[in-house]
Write an enzyme that holds these catalytic residues in place. Structure first.
Site, PDB file in Angstrom:
ATOM      1  N   ASP A  25      -6.600 -36.783  13.997  1.00 54.03           N
ATOM      2  CA  ASP A  25      -5.828 -35.561  14.060  1.00 54.03           C
ATOM      3  C   ASP A  25      -6.027 -34.819  12.744  1.00 54.03           C
ATOM      4  O   ASP A  25      -6.508 -35.385  11.761  1.00 54.03           O
ATOM      5  CB  ASP A  25      -4.356 -35.899  14.318  1.00 54.03           C
ATOM      6  N   ASP A 199      -2.446 -39.298  23.762  1.00 58.07           N
ATOM      7  CA  ASP A 199      -2.181 -40.223  22.663  1.00 58.07           C
ATOM      8  C   ASP A 199      -0.678 -40.376  22.561  1.00 58.07           C
ATOM      9  O   ASP A 199       0.054 -39.436  22.867  1.00 58.07           O
ATOM     10  CB  ASP A 199      -2.727 -39.681  21.326  1.00 58.07           C
TER      11      ASP A 199
END
Lengths: 321, 404
Positions: A25, A199
């Site tokens: 990320d 996720d």
């Protein structure tokens, strides 16, 4: 120091000896989770350390360069994230800035040939904003897309509608990654709505607190009723935990011994993978709606299905039994 | 399993499992099976060996154990119930541990008389055909009142055919070896019954105890070392290397840059430097930040095959649960290799002393010299303790403990 070390190690795959895929990320989520310590400007996000007051500036360029060094297979743009309960001008500003930051990220990306950069659709709970955002992102011709800014504290009815709008517009031939989802039911419903990747910290976090995930819901193994239950955590599961230990044993160590965290994490991750495999297989075999019906009945044997799930599934032509 | 338990048994202690036994019994499982190791022998002790026990908490009704729920009194009937519920392969007979070098004679007498009483109860009430009882001798009895200690020992020896081994408790108090001649105590014990000293000992202290006649040890030191973020890097393969015949172990580390995977099979250049080797590394130290080598280039354990010092350093610094797990796996493997080396070298005093010196000389935080009998590094002649013990141990008594 960290990125330099990873550069020397020739990437995170080597450093941690993981041969499969890695996704990183951008650091953007901390704009929400650490809002008090963050100052957001057009340049980037300035974070202030709560330990020594030192500041660090995270720009789109910096975020991409770090992700380049880490070497993950899929990397995320730095987006301007707002909490899903925010409304008004701030949401518009964030959505528009996300598009400008995407262009800066694309320009800064050193390895487009081996690392896929995903943009993130923002726009809060505003259908029109989401639509505009998605249309702009599509023009940049990226290998896939993420749907962000959801899975915060918003109502489920709003949540599924925003997911649906995004998947409607985003190209069908490219993966759609719904960030921060989640619970088993959410995974199934959002897959029905057209999402492909997810996720979530939930499976491992809940494992550490002694909860196991099953196709019938969750069980909290700390509860007294499992003290003399010698069956495996999940009869249908072949993970190392379910083939070696009993519920009674896990009950006796849950939240007391660190190994309980590991044992339940292993099971919960195995469960997640089984769930996704069932979704994939049923889609390939053309029996996805039947799978959804069976799955939801397993979770709600008395058929007290949540309204939002009924609405979401109905929107794609799936009726529950 | 990712590692082989080899010749080991698992140790379970009553303090940490106090709440369990009622939940194990209805299943009919042994404690080994209940905790996931159905084929491995189990050794049930009273206390977790790393736990420091507080004085003043034992009385006529029983001894104290510190459980998750706080201090509890363990009396003989509950103890017997726990043993029957857990069905351990070996177990420690209930023992009054609350003695030390500063105990009064009165306290010593309470301890000795209770231990005998507990032993008698166990002999009467627990079926010894299925499992092996170990009676406990407190070293402090001999420190404070040798007279009472000898009486207790005599009584225990009268019953020796009804139990199977001896635990010598209290060899150390507060981390220091007690100034007592362990060999002298052990000399009075029957040769065919194993002797176990629980607790945390440095590796060379274990060798001193082996010289004195001890057979069994627990892995407390491994837990302690791992908890501190430390790892053993004993390089025993190099020490054992004989230029003439050895084939060097060449494990392949799957992790990073090729240069750190260069395992040089030629050990000859290292032969001179054994005693200077650093045998325990603290992986939290900054120097390991960018160290892409495995903990040990001669170790074949899971951790060394897959991960580097730099990655382990990272896991420890970020308090990741995986860190201690990987350290324990490596350290247990090293510990097992250490014991293999000790057993191998036992018949040959020079080789035994070589290993002893190697371990002791690189111990940077040496305690004051331990005084365990006359176990200095002197190599004696034919009737030395090492040779006598070698004969006894190599007469396969250990294999009955090791299990198959």
């Amino acid at each position: 120091m960290g990125p330099g070390l990873l550069e020397e190690a020739r990437g995170l795959h080597n450093f941690m000896n993981w041969k499969r895929n890695i996704l990183t990320d951008s650091g953007g989520f901390q704009m929400v989770s650490l809002l008090n310590l963050a100052e957001i400007t057009e340049e980037g996000v300035k974070f202030k350390s709560p330990y020594d007051g030192s500041e660090c500036m995270l720009t789109p360029e910096e975020s991409i360069h770090i992700q380049n060094k880490i070497g993950a297979d899929i990397i995320m743009q730095l987006d301007d994230v707002v909490s899903s309960t925010t409304t008004g001008d701030r949401v518009v500003e964030a959505m528009e800035r996300t598009i400008r930051w995407l262009d800066r990220c694309i320009a800064a990306h050193k390895h487009p040939e081996r690392q896929s950069l995903f943009p993130i659709v923002q726009g809060g709970l505003n259908a029109e904003l989401r639509q505009r955002c998605a249309e702009e992102l599509i023009k940049r011709n990226t290998p896939g897309f993420a749907i962000g800014g959801l899975s915060g504290g918003e109502a489920k009815e709003d949540f599924w509608k925003m997911v649906s709008i995004s998947t409607e517009i985003l190209p069908k031939g490219k993966p759609r990654y719904l960030m921060g989802v989640g619970f088993s039911e959410d995974l199934v419903v959002c897959s029905a709505l057209g999402c492909d990747m997810y996720d979530c910290v939930f499976p491992t976090r809940t494992a550490r607190f002694g909860t196991a995930l099953l196709f019938t819901g969750q069980i909290t193994l700390k509860h007294k009723k499992f003290a003399q239950d010698y069956s495996p955590v999940d009869e249908t599961c072949h993970c190392s935990t379910c083939t070696t230990y009993s519920r009674a044993y896990i009950h006796s160590i849950a939240t007391q011994e660190t190994v309980a965290c590991h044992l339940l994490s292993i099971h919960n991750i195995a469960f997640q993978m089984r769930l996704m495999a069932k979704i994939r297989d049923s889609i390939k075999n053309g029996i996805f709606p039947e799978f959804v019906q069976e799955f939801m009945l397993g979770m709600y044997p008395t058929k007290n299905y949540p309204q939002w799930s009924l609405n979401a599934l109905s929107s794609v032509g799936i009726q529950l039994i | 399993m990712v590692f082989n338990l080899g010749s080991q048994a698992i140790q379970i202690s009553i303090d940490t499992t106090y709440t369990f036994h009622e939940n194990v019994k209805p299943s009919g499982y042994t404690i080994s099976k209940f905790v996931g190791f159905p084929k491995i022998p189990s050794f049930l002790t009273i206390h977790n060996p790393l736990r420091e026990l507080l004085p003043g908490f034992n009385d006529r009704s029983g001894i104290s154990v510190w459980t998750r729920m706080g201090r509890r009194t363990l009396d003989i009937s509950k103890f017997i119930q726990i043993v029957n519920d857990f069905q351990p392969t070996f177990f420690q007979v209930l023992s009054d541990y609350d003695v030390s070098v500063s105990s009064s004679v009165k306290r010593i007498r309470k301890s000795t008389s209770r231990n005998l009483e507990y032993l008698n109860e166990v002999i009467q009430k627990i079926d010894s055909s299925a499992r092996s009882a170990f009676g406990t001798i407190e070293v402090s009895w001999f420190l404070v009142s040798p007279f009472d200690a000898e009486i207790a020992l005599t009584h225990m020896l009268e019953k020796q055919h009804d139990f199977n081994g001896f635990i010598l408790n209290g060899v150390k108090t507060s981390g220091k070896i007690n100034p007592i001649n362990i060999s002298n105590i052990i000399a009075k014990l029957p040769e065919n019954k194993p002797r176990f000293t629980p607790g945390e000992f440095k590796l060379w202290e274990i060798m001193d105890l082996v010289r004195s006649g001890v057979d069994l040890f627990d892995s407390s030191v491994v837990t302690r070392v791992s908890e501190e973020g430390q790892v053993f890097s004993l390089q025993l393969e190099k020490l054992n290397h004989s230029k003439a015949t050895a084939t060097p172990v060449l494990p392949s580390n799957e992790s990073i840059p090729a240069k750190s995977n260069q395992i040089n099979g030629d050990f000859s250049s290292d032969n001179e430097n054994f005693s200077a080797a650093q045998l325990v590394l603290n992986l939290r130290e900054k120097q390991y930040f960018g160290d892409f080598s495995p903990i040990s280039t001669t170790c074949n354990c899971y951790t060394c095959r897959k991960y580097t010092r730099a990655y382990l350093h990272h896991l420890l610094c970020t308090s990741e649960l995986l860190g201690p797990v990987l350290l324990m796996m490596h350290n247990l493997d090293q510990f097992e290799k250490f014991f293999q080396a000790v057993r191998q070298r036992l018949p040959d005093e020079q080789k035994f002393a070589e290993l002893y010196e190697y371990l002791k000389s690189s111990d940077a935080t040496q305690l004051p010299i331990s005084v365990i009998g006359n176990t200095s590094t002197e190599v004696k002649n034919d009737d030395s303790p090492v040779r006598r013990n070698a004969a006894r141990i190599t007469n396969q008594k250990l294999s009955t403990i090791e299990g198959d």
